[in-house]
Design a protein around this motif. Sequence first.
Motif, PDB file in Angstrom:
ATOM      1  N   GLU A   1      29.739  47.997  31.255  1.00  0.00           N
ATOM      2  CA  GLU A   1      28.911  47.414  32.354  1.00  0.00           C
ATOM      3  C   GLU A   1      29.769  46.826  33.631  1.00  0.00           C
ATOM      4  OE1 GLU A   1      26.277  44.633  30.685  1.00  0.00           O
ATOM      5  OE2 GLU A   1      24.851  46.007  30.163  1.00  0.00           O
ATOM      6  N   ALA A   2      30.717  46.258  33.101  1.00  0.00           N
ATOM      7  CA  ALA A   2      31.745  45.819  34.227  1.00  0.00           C
ATOM      8  C   ALA A   2      32.424  46.802  35.002  1.00  0.00           C
ATOM      9  CB  ALA A   2      32.890  44.839  33.459  1.00  0.00           C
ATOM     10  N   SER A   3      32.767  47.878  34.320  1.00  0.00           N
ATOM     11  CA  SER A   3      33.450  48.990  35.044  1.00  0.00           C
ATOM     12  C   SER A   3      32.541  49.624  36.010  1.00  0.00           C
ATOM     13  CB  SER A   3      33.825  50.082  33.960  1.00  0.00           C
ATOM     14  OG  SER A   3      34.205  51.187  34.624  1.00  0.00           O
ATOM     15  N   GLN A   4      31.206  49.497  35.710  1.00  0.00           N
ATOM     16  CA  GLN A   4      30.200  50.370  36.607  1.00  0.00           C
ATOM     17  C   GLN A   4      30.023  49.157  37.796  1.00  0.00           C
ATOM     18  OE1 GLN A   4      26.583  50.484  34.009  1.00  0.00           O
ATOM     19  NE2 GLN A   4      27.159  52.522  33.140  1.00  0.00           N
ATOM     20  N   ALA A   5      30.019  48.003  37.626  1.00  0.00           N
ATOM     21  CA  ALA A   5      30.147  46.883  38.824  1.00  0.00           C
ATOM     22  C   ALA A   5      31.383  47.333  39.503  1.00  0.00           C
ATOM     23  CB  ALA A   5      30.169  45.576  38.213  1.00  0.00           C
ATOM     24  N   GLY A   6      32.493  47.620  39.097  1.00  0.00           N
ATOM     25  CA  GLY A   6      33.618  47.842  40.034  1.00  0.00           C
ATOM     26  C   GLY A   6      33.548  49.099  40.744  1.00  0.00           C
ATOM     27  N   ILE A   7      32.615  50.029  40.088  1.00  0.00           N
ATOM     28  CA  ILE A   7      32.340  51.111  40.916  1.00  0.00           C
ATOM     29  C   ILE A   7      31.461  51.000  42.286  1.00  0.00           C
ATOM     30  CG2 ILE A   7      31.103  53.511  40.796  1.00  0.00           C
ATOM     31  CD1 ILE A   7      32.387  54.238  38.557  1.00  0.00           C
ATOM     32  N   LYS A   8      30.413  50.083  41.953  1.00  0.00           N
ATOM     33  CA  LYS A   8      29.505  49.589  42.909  1.00  0.00           C
ATOM     34  C   LYS A   8      30.276  49.026  44.093  1.00  0.00           C
ATOM     35  CE  LYS A   8      25.225  49.278  40.050  1.00  0.00           C
ATOM     36  NZ  LYS A   8      24.410  49.909  40.809  1.00  0.00           N
ATOM     37  N   HIS A   9      31.235  48.057  43.745  1.00  0.00           N
ATOM     38  CA  HIS A   9      32.118  47.365  44.777  1.00  0.00           C
ATOM     39  C   HIS A   9      32.848  48.524  45.519  1.00  0.00           C
ATOM     40  CE1 HIS A   9      34.994  43.741  45.223  1.00  0.00           C
ATOM     41  NE2 HIS A   9      34.784  44.289  46.592  1.00  0.00           N
ATOM     42  N   ALA A  10      33.480  49.330  44.821  1.00  0.00           N
ATOM     43  CA  ALA A  10      34.270  50.404  45.459  1.00  0.00           C
ATOM     44  C   ALA A  10      33.251  51.176  46.845  1.00  0.00           C
ATOM     45  CB  ALA A  10      35.034  51.343  44.493  1.00  0.00           C
ATOM     46  N   ASN A  11      32.092  51.573  46.192  1.00  0.00           N
ATOM     47  CA  ASN A  11      31.191  52.282  47.082  1.00  0.00           C
ATOM     48  C   ASN A  11      30.826  51.604  48.254  1.00  0.00           C
ATOM     49  OD1 ASN A  11      31.163  55.340  46.017  1.00  0.00           O
ATOM     50  ND2 ASN A  11      29.824  54.388  44.300  1.00  0.00           N
ATOM     51  N   ALA A  12      30.646  50.214  48.199  1.00  0.00           N
ATOM     52  CA  ALA A  12      30.048  49.383  49.134  1.00  0.00           C
ATOM     53  C   ALA A  12      31.266  49.347  49.969  1.00  0.00           C
ATOM     54  CB  ALA A  12      29.999  47.881  48.482  1.00  0.00           C
ATOM     55  N   CYS A  13      32.793  49.314  49.821  1.00  0.00           N
ATOM     56  CA  CYS A  13      33.771  49.290  50.662  1.00  0.00           C
ATOM     57  C   CYS A  13      33.923  50.603  51.476  1.00  0.00           C
ATOM     58  CB  CYS A  13      34.750  49.053  49.956  1.00  0.00           C
ATOM     59  SG  CYS A  13      35.132  47.400  49.163  1.00  0.00           S
ATOM     60  N   ILE A  14      33.580  51.813  50.859  1.00  0.00           N
ATOM     61  CA  ILE A  14      33.714  52.889  51.399  1.00  0.00           C
ATOM     62  C   ILE A  14      32.523  53.137  52.487  1.00  0.00           C
ATOM     63  CG2 ILE A  14      33.636  55.640  50.825  1.00  0.00           C
ATOM     64  CD1 ILE A  14      34.917  55.126  48.024  1.00  0.00           C
ATOM     65  N   GLU A  15      31.186  52.665  52.224  1.00  0.00           N
ATOM     66  CA  GLU A  15      30.215  52.821  52.961  1.00  0.00           C
ATOM     67  C   GLU A  15      30.726  51.787  54.220  1.00  0.00           C
ATOM     68  OE1 GLU A  15      26.673  51.779  51.122  1.00  0.00           O
ATOM     69  OE2 GLU A  15      26.337  53.764  50.130  1.00  0.00           O
ATOM     70  N   ARG A  16      31.342  50.848  54.119  1.00  0.00           N
ATOM     71  CA  ARG A  16      31.931  50.045  55.390  1.00  0.00           C
ATOM     72  C   ARG A  16      33.026  50.548  55.844  1.00  0.00           C
ATOM     73  NH1 ARG A  16      30.713  44.737  51.545  1.00  0.00           N
ATOM     74  NH2 ARG A  16      28.427  45.060  51.198  1.00  0.00           N
ATOM     75  N   GLY A  17      33.628  51.660  55.585  1.00  0.00           N
ATOM     76  CA  GLY A  17      34.546  52.284  56.188  1.00  0.00           C
ATOM     77  C   GLY A  17      35.995  51.983  55.705  1.00  0.00           C
ATOM     78  N   VAL A  18      36.004  51.373  54.519  1.00  0.00           N
ATOM     79  CA  VAL A  18      37.337  50.955  53.960  1.00  0.00           C
ATOM     80  C   VAL A  18      37.535  51.843  52.741  1.00  0.00           C
ATOM     81  CG1 VAL A  18      38.991  49.213  52.991  1.00  0.00           C
ATOM     82  CG2 VAL A  18      36.941  48.517  54.751  1.00  0.00           C
ATOM     83  N   ALA A  19      38.136  52.911  52.660  1.00  0.00           N
ATOM     84  CA  ALA A  19      38.323  53.874  51.676  1.00  0.00           C
ATOM     85  C   ALA A  19      39.565  53.655  50.956  1.00  0.00           C
ATOM     86  CB  ALA A  19      38.035  55.176  52.079  1.00  0.00           C
ATOM     87  N   THR A  20      40.486  52.837  51.443  1.00  0.00           N
ATOM     88  CA  THR A  20      41.811  52.729  50.623  1.00  0.00           C
ATOM     89  C   THR A  20      42.105  51.325  50.799  1.00  0.00           C
ATOM     90  OG1 THR A  20      43.093  52.936  52.510  1.00  0.00           O
ATOM     91  CG2 THR A  20      42.670  55.212  51.347  1.00  0.00           C
ATOM     92  N   TRP A  21      42.784  50.856  49.851  1.00  0.00           N
ATOM     93  CA  TRP A  21      43.172  49.550  49.569  1.00  0.00           C
ATOM     94  C   TRP A  21      44.318  49.301  48.814  1.00  0.00           C
ATOM     95  CZ3 TRP A  21      38.293  51.320  48.385  1.00  0.00           C
ATOM     96  CH2 TRP A  21      38.109  51.648  47.020  1.00  0.00           C
ATOM     97  N   ALA A  22      45.110  48.323  49.450  1.00  0.00           N
ATOM     98  CA  ALA A  22      46.799  48.268  49.023  1.00  0.00           C
ATOM     99  C   ALA A  22      46.870  47.746  47.354  1.00  0.00           C
ATOM    100  CB  ALA A  22      47.439  47.217  49.780  1.00  0.00           C
ATOM    101  N   THR A  23      45.879  46.908  47.052  1.00  0.00           N
ATOM    102  CA  THR A  23      45.882  46.230  45.674  1.00  0.00           C
ATOM    103  C   THR A  23      44.346  46.671  45.176  1.00  0.00           C
ATOM    104  OG1 THR A  23      45.221  44.126  46.541  1.00  0.00           O
ATOM    105  CG2 THR A  23      47.310  44.568  46.077  1.00  0.00           C
ATOM    106  N   PRO A  24      44.557  46.802  43.837  1.00  0.00           N
ATOM    107  CA  PRO A  24      43.260  46.957  43.173  1.00  0.00           C
ATOM    108  C   PRO A  24      42.034  46.283  43.411  1.00  0.00           C
ATOM    109  CG  PRO A  24      44.879  47.207  41.401  1.00  0.00           C
ATOM    110  CD  PRO A  24      45.442  46.533  42.759  1.00  0.00           C
ATOM    111  N   LEU A  25      40.754  46.506  43.687  1.00  0.00           N
ATOM    112  CA  LEU A  25      39.598  45.843  44.038  1.00  0.00           C
ATOM    113  C   LEU A  25      39.320  44.812  42.670  1.00  0.00           C
ATOM    114  CD1 LEU A  25      37.162  47.972  46.051  1.00  0.00           C
ATOM    115  CD2 LEU A  25      38.560  46.322  46.785  1.00  0.00           C
ATOM    116  N   LYS A  26      39.110  43.547  42.726  1.00  0.00           N
ATOM    117  CA  LYS A  26      38.667  42.705  41.781  1.00  0.00           C
ATOM    118  C   LYS A  26      37.346  41.861  42.121  1.00  0.00           C
ATOM    119  CE  LYS A  26      43.254  42.802  39.664  1.00  0.00           C
ATOM    120  NZ  LYS A  26      44.275  42.164  38.948  1.00  0.00           N
TER     121      LYS A  26
END
Length: 944
Positions: free
Chosen positions: A29-54
């Motif tokens: 479940e936590a892993s799925q929440a991480g994917i949602k966080h990443a997709n939200a960033c991509i939709e806002r135009g941020v598709a790369t990040w220097a350190t892992p999203l947490k």
Amino acid sequence: MTVSITALQLISQASARQSEAYAQTLAAEASQAGIKHANACIERGVATWATPLKPGLDCSGTPSGAPDTLTTLRDWTTSYSVTISGGTINSVGIVNRVRSDGISIVSTIDKQLKSDTVTGSSSVAVAAPDPNRQFSSIGAGFEHTCAVSSGKVFCWGQNNVGQLGIGITGGTYTTPQEVKGGLLGKRVTSIALGSNHTCALAETIPQTSTNEVWCWGLNTYSGLGSNGTTNQNEPRRALGDISGKRVMKIALGTGVEGNNACAITDESADAGTRIARNLYCWGKNGQGQLSTNTITTSATPKRAIDQAPLNRSFVDIAMGNSHTCGILANGDMYCWGANRPSGGSGLFGTFGIGKEDDDPKYSTITWRYPRQAIDTSEFAFGSNFATKVTAGANNTCVISAGSIYCWGDTWNTYRPDRLATSLDGPANRAAVDIDFDGDTGCATYEGGATRCWGQNTVSGIPNAGMLGTNSSTSWVPQPNIVSSPLRDKETIQTSVGQNHACSITKEGEAYCWGANNAGQMGTGDYNSSRVPVAVAQTVGLNSGDSTMVATKVAAGYDHTCAIIEAQVYCWGANNDGQLGNVSTTYQTKPLLVAAIADKKFTKITSGNYFSCAASTTNEVYCWGKNTKGQLGRGGAPSQKELPAPMILPANTVGVRDISAGTEHACAVFLNQDEAAWCWGDNSTRQLGDNSSVLSSSTPVQVCADSVCFSRSYAIASVSAGSSYSCLASANQASNNTYCWGQNNSTGRLGINNSSMNFYLPTRVQGHMGGVKAIKVVAGPNSACAISITGTPAHINACWGANNYSQLATGDSATKLTSTATTAPILNSSYTVDTSVGTDHACSILSSGALYCWGAGYYGQLGLGDTSNASPTRVNTPSGDFIATNISAGDRHTCAISKGLIYCWGAGQNGRLGVGSLSQQNSPTQITEYIKSLGESSTPGTIIY
């Protein structure tokens, strides 16, 4: 009924007693929440990040102010770490189990989940979206269904009380329809469905530390939490104590007692290191199910009582027909409301505390605040505590250590009873998610199998199988695996409604089964099924690159405007700037109002030579003729103006209703007062403030003597006619339709007088006396209201001019008081919308059928000729006209069916939008839209 998956702040129900198997589920479940966080960033135009999203970091890696873990409960924490590589999101869910003193980590469990497709800007090198990967969560109600896809909500099925949230009431929809309104510009993270109402959790973009609850549908007992009792066909924000909180989960009640809701908030940041998951409830409370220690209905969310700081932190919540149960952070389970089944003998309680008739210890029938349920030292669970709870009408089920326990009326047991698992699927798999409604339950197991049990057949609906097992057996006591094609897929969540169920697969596909009499399966037809059937893959009202979806249309005197894909288009006459552009040339095809193309809109109204539109950012833009200040922007009068914001009352956060008349307009603005306001021409006192000024270029509040129409009146509708106005007040017990202004010989104020003007709002007499109305429409010389009480209910009652039988009363005599329609076809089905033109009127019934009547001299009835007519159904040659919005102008009419605009009647100045000036006697589809002046167009295309 409750959707269990939330984004980012996922509620993981953990306790010190949970098994390793359940810890694996928490990590997933936590892993799925991480994917949602990443997709939200991509939709806002941020598709790369220097350190892992947490958790606790925004898309740039900066602390966002949110907690840095998803869950911190007793000796468990959950988190995630997300990277992206080659267009693939890699999310690792982490579960830490620590000693109670918080010093050393006993174990860390990592579970990696990869998303093989992501969405984002075309300038970012990411994998193309999979067209089959649509939905992330789903909820089933009585006869409707809603699901979340890419932060948006789509609903389908029954819409008789607006439960689909698509801006209109009535009709049934067999494919997904997008919910817009107040959700535009927001990202929805989860949804919950009651029998006939729906709520969503939405966060703003960019994300803040709070989110909001938006609800729609049935509101008889304030189940929407927006401080009223009027049904709403588009999202309304829940108010009260929940405002400004970060909501983690929401649950809705079901059945006759279930027009209510509860929500869990995360207020840990305000409480320092202490966990603070607080509970807020609202709506119907006849059995004490809101936990307020009363049985009084609550119009807005209120904090539940008996929540001591250290031992009342809720992590899961479920509501049934008349009871509520929740699980606390320490693993204890509490219930309140009615322990005895509604109307039952009381032998089998919903709290799981024992048999009432045998022991005085269990004699209490109703608890009005939380008390501990399921004494596990005495009953079934032993040392294992519940980690997930769901409630049916008169039953309760939980997951404990991967096993399912149920009790209540359906199971003929007063204690938790462990369900055996059928041997037709993988053995020894733990249940990780569960939902229950009526007498049917379904669960998702490790590995993704879906199993259902309980009542299988649906009364009166052949071929409907609630269990999805391709069986006609009426009752199955143990969980059985759902049939193919879902049997061969990995599901992540299942939701059970009262006569159908739906699942979401890991790939984002949605499948439904059971009854489909209202299109609630979303399969494009009304065929019920005993096996899962895929929900239509095309989301929205229409598909195809050349199709744009219209949601609202407004026919003025000689021009028309509409909301198409949340933008405003206008066509027809333009001599006073009523099309919102610098030209004065008429347009025969819809033209984008370029001055406000950067805004999104939910409401539109057109008067004689001006129009107004309400935006998603709580602004109202008006344009066109302004000789009487009807654009509401203050300052000196002018002949024509381009779109600009009008001056709104203080603290306005939205618009409930808005209407443009001949030279004035009225609206219900949402603020602390929720009052009725009017502006523009006041030469016949049509503004309703008892002022003698001839006009007002800013809104003035409508008042009757010293009493102003504000929140206590729950104003459902307001309408500006030709030199007069009307409103419908939904909370008054009787005589709740009011009119004021110029009366003339037609008696169009409905107050049994044809010679006197009335300067103050005066109650309409006749049929509307003593009944409630949900809408009132003031035409040039006649008016109609839709009643929701009385005999019969949900019909038109009209008054005023009737020389063309436009009142549908079976004669042509003027009516000085409101008179119920006598047309059998209109009285045999609920009327959900009505519009009144100069000499004709039209109504939409709950089936979506459109009827028009009165004068037809310009073909404005759409019946194929120019004859006058009694109420007659309007249709297209293909016979599939299902109306969702209707607007009658002076000599023309426009309606929306399946997202497409049709117009008919007089064609002068291009008011029909069909590319010509010709009269059309039948509904004619608008097929071309123009983005800018000077562009030509070809059939079937959109010109940019």
